[in-house]
Design an enzyme around this catalytic site. Structure first.
Site, mmCIF file in Angstrom:
data_model
loop_
_atom_site.group_PDB
_atom_site.id
_atom_site.type_symbol
_atom_site.label_atom_id
_atom_site.label_comp_id
_atom_site.label_asym_id
_atom_site.label_seq_id
_atom_site.Cartn_x
_atom_site.Cartn_y
_atom_site.Cartn_z
ATOM 1 N N SER A 85 24.768 4.940 12.559
ATOM 2 C CA SER A 85 24.489 3.469 13.193
ATOM 3 C C SER A 85 25.683 3.550 13.326
ATOM 4 O O SER A 85 27.145 3.841 12.861
ATOM 5 C CB SER A 85 23.934 2.987 12.368
ATOM 6 O OG SER A 85 22.716 3.355 11.943
ATOM 7 N N HIS A 102 18.904 14.057 12.260
ATOM 8 C CA HIS A 102 18.936 12.880 11.980
ATOM 9 C C HIS A 102 18.358 12.010 11.288
ATOM 10 O O HIS A 102 16.873 11.684 11.878
ATOM 11 C CB HIS A 102 20.113 12.652 11.936
ATOM 12 C CG HIS A 102 20.446 11.072 10.969
ATOM 13 N ND1 HIS A 102 20.577 11.207 9.642
ATOM 14 C CD2 HIS A 102 19.477 9.690 11.216
ATOM 15 C CE1 HIS A 102 20.760 10.050 8.900
ATOM 16 N NE2 HIS A 102 20.613 9.248 9.699
ATOM 17 N N THR A 134 13.780 3.605 2.067
ATOM 18 C CA THR A 134 14.697 4.474 2.687
ATOM 19 C C THR A 134 16.192 4.794 2.522
ATOM 20 O O THR A 134 16.608 6.122 2.763
ATOM 21 C CB THR A 134 14.942 4.686 3.957
ATOM 22 O OG1 THR A 134 15.734 3.549 4.036
ATOM 23 C CG2 THR A 134 13.481 3.584 4.759
ATOM 24 N N ASP A 142 0.752 -1.320 -0.108
ATOM 25 C CA ASP A 142 0.021 -0.036 -0.023
ATOM 26 C C ASP A 142 0.364 1.094 -0.187
ATOM 27 O O ASP A 142 1.710 1.453 0.888
ATOM 28 C CB ASP A 142 -0.868 -0.133 0.892
ATOM 29 C CG ASP A 142 -2.021 1.152 1.317
ATOM 30 O OD1 ASP A 142 -1.315 2.182 0.147
ATOM 31 O OD2 ASP A 142 -2.655 1.339 2.171
ATOM 32 N N CYS A 162 25.929 7.996 9.266
ATOM 33 C CA CYS A 162 25.772 9.370 9.212
ATOM 34 C C CYS A 162 25.980 10.282 10.148
ATOM 35 O O CYS A 162 25.501 11.713 9.719
ATOM 36 C CB CYS A 162 23.898 9.564 9.359
ATOM 37 S SG CYS A 162 23.834 7.867 8.193
ATOM 38 N N LYS A 198 9.250 10.009 15.985
ATOM 39 C CA LYS A 198 9.249 9.066 17.056
ATOM 40 C C LYS A 198 10.237 8.939 17.693
ATOM 41 O O LYS A 198 10.353 9.049 18.722
ATOM 42 C CB LYS A 198 10.445 7.870 16.177
ATOM 43 C CG LYS A 198 8.868 7.004 15.280
ATOM 44 C CD LYS A 198 9.919 5.391 15.059
ATOM 45 C CE LYS A 198 9.237 5.073 13.645
ATOM 46 N NZ LYS A 198 8.018 4.023 14.466
ATOM 47 N N GLU A 248 29.847 8.199 3.680
ATOM 48 C CA GLU A 248 29.274 6.920 4.168
ATOM 49 C C GLU A 248 29.654 6.212 2.410
ATOM 50 O O GLU A 248 29.596 5.083 2.968
ATOM 51 C CB GLU A 248 28.718 6.565 5.010
ATOM 52 C CG GLU A 248 27.305 6.515 4.298
ATOM 53 C CD GLU A 248 26.310 5.832 5.667
ATOM 54 O OE1 GLU A 248 26.686 4.834 6.115
ATOM 55 O OE2 GLU A 248 26.389 7.217 6.867
ATOM 56 N N SER A 298 17.416 -0.446 14.246
ATOM 57 C CA SER A 298 18.259 0.497 14.538
ATOM 58 C C SER A 298 17.771 1.491 14.763
ATOM 59 O O SER A 298 18.164 2.891 15.510
ATOM 60 C CB SER A 298 18.655 1.055 12.937
ATOM 61 O OG SER A 298 17.888 0.659 12.055
#
Ligand code: CAA
Length: 391
Positions: free
Chosen positions: A309, A233, A152, A29, A111, A242, A79, A201
């Protein structure tokens, strides 16, 4: 004396994939992407674009109207390295004709490295107030066709001229920092696609935010209410929701959803269309906030969180300067994003897979010509990358 951003500009590739195209391909979806992760499009580099061309374009834009003669350092954060030895920034230095009396080197920590570069540049500038530092962060986020991270992906660069004449934002020197050895996202030397434990992550991002924030509060005594806006970030824009929801709860700030969303939403506008830009992401988000905030941000303190990360997190802060609007490149940024051409799924896949076709035996090859900005990756010969300026 203070140090910070005198000029900032972002750049992205000339093509994009709408995530509804990806959703159709995988039988998902589209709202899983549009709403669930807050991403609408991803920038896709053409075969003749790479981190050098993205970075050189951002640099040329950031240098407009700047006395480049005072630059003595270029820090290139990425990176998506193109060479295990030579810094990608040296190609950018040549393409954009920077002064010869400069040091140029590359920074890496997922990052985080753009923010890491900033933490080195600020005290350096305060010791050498007549000089300027250029930080360029450029990345192409690749997770693999059909992988969990594919929606992403993204590509882009940000270039910032830092000096003791910070016309846009002056940074504070104190920050909160945190390092923890975890395997949430990484890319071994033998692959050009990131490996990721997606849900873990996200958890590690929040853990780093909690720890870096706590360190910041302990060091400075400042609190949540001292900040007008927050910039995170953005691996995908829903991540800011979040993170900020967590911080609001953690800091016991009593805010209604529309109030805390107002603190973060303008920073997410560009990334929703560009996708993840890894090392540059937090500064692309800052540019989005400065360009798009309907409020005057003059003298407002902004909180920024960078997460790389692996992992390193840093909460750092800055104050927006009087007259900052006249130094922004808002129209240019909006045009770059809106004028990209949409790709169908097959062309996206062809662009994506092109990298695996580059010769590794030193034989010569010319890259096909596509729309690029001012600079293009022209090909390879004898294991050397060739770049050219587009007329
Ligand atoms: N309508 C609306 N929402 C929907 C939906 C629909 N039809 N279908 C699903 N959703 C929602 C889900 O409920 C979920 O929301 P919550 O997270 O709020 O629960 C969201 O969409 C995503 O759905 P899933 O969790 O099922 O998605 P997924 O399993 O495909 O994984 C991901 C999502 C983990 C982000 C994955 O894309 C990924 O691994 N990305 C790469 C890693 C990454 O970005 N990590 C971020 C932290 S690490 C970091 O920041 C460094 C970095 O740059 C990589």
């Amino acid at each position: 004396m203070q140090a910070g951003i005198e000029s900032i500009s972002i750049y992205t590739s000339q093509y994009y994939l709408d995530l509804k195209t990806l959703a159709n391909q995988w039988g998902e979806d589209p709202d899983k992407y549009y709403i669930g992760i807050g991403q609408e499009q991803m920038s896709v580099p053409a075969p003749d674009e790479d981190i050098v061309t993205l970075a050189a374009n951002a640099t040329a834009q950031a240098l407009q109207g700047i006395d480049a003669g005072a630059l003595d350092t270029l820090l290139f954060a990425t990176e998506t390295g193109i060479d295990q030895s030579k810094a990608a920034g040296i190609y950018v230095h040549e393409l954009t004709q920077l002064p010869k009396n400069m040091r140029v080197f590359e920074l890496k920590q997922a990052c985080y490295s753009g923010a890491g570069g900033l933490s080195l540049a600020l005290p350096y500038l305060l010791h050498h107030p007549d000089r300027k530092v250029l930080i360029v962060a450029a990345d192409i986020a690749r997770y693999g066709i059909g992988s969990i991270g594919e929606p992403t992906q993204g590509a882009g660069a940000v270039a910032m001229v830092l000096s003791t004449n910070p016309k846009i934002m002056a940074f504070d020197l104190e920050s909160g920092i945190y390092t923890h050895d975890v395997m949430d996202f990484w890319r071994p030397n033998y692959t050009d696609e990131a490996l990721v434990d997606g849900k873990y992550s996200i958890k590690m991002y929040i853990t780093a935010l909690r720890e870096a924030w706590q360190h910041y509060v302990d060091v400075t005594g400042n609190s949540f209410a001292d900040f007008h806006r927050y910039v995170y970030h953005l691996p995908f824009t829903k991540m800011a929701d979040k993170a900020h929801q967590f911080l609001v709860r953690h800091a016991n700030a009593e805010l209604r959803p529309e109030e805390w969303k107002r603190q973060i939403d303008d920073a997410a506008i560009y990334q929703r269309f560009i996708g993840n830009t890894y090392a540059g992401s937090v500064f692309v988000a800052l540019t989005s906030l400065l360009d798009n905030s309907p409020d005057d941000l003059t003298d407002k303190r902004i909180g920024l969180f960078s997460y790389g990360s692996g992992s390193v997190g840093e909460f750092f802060t800055g104050i927006v300067q009087q007259g900052y609007q006249s130094h922004l490149k808002k129209a240019m940024h909006q045009e770059i994003i809106s004028e990209r051409a949409e790709l169908d799924y097959e062309t996206y896949k062809e662009f994506y897979l092109f990298k695996s076709k580059l010769p590794t035996d030193g034989s010569p090859m010319r890259t096909p010509k596509h729309n690029t900005g001012r600079y293009r990756f022209a090909g390879l010969t004898e294991h050397q990358r060739l770049y050219e300026v587009v007329a």
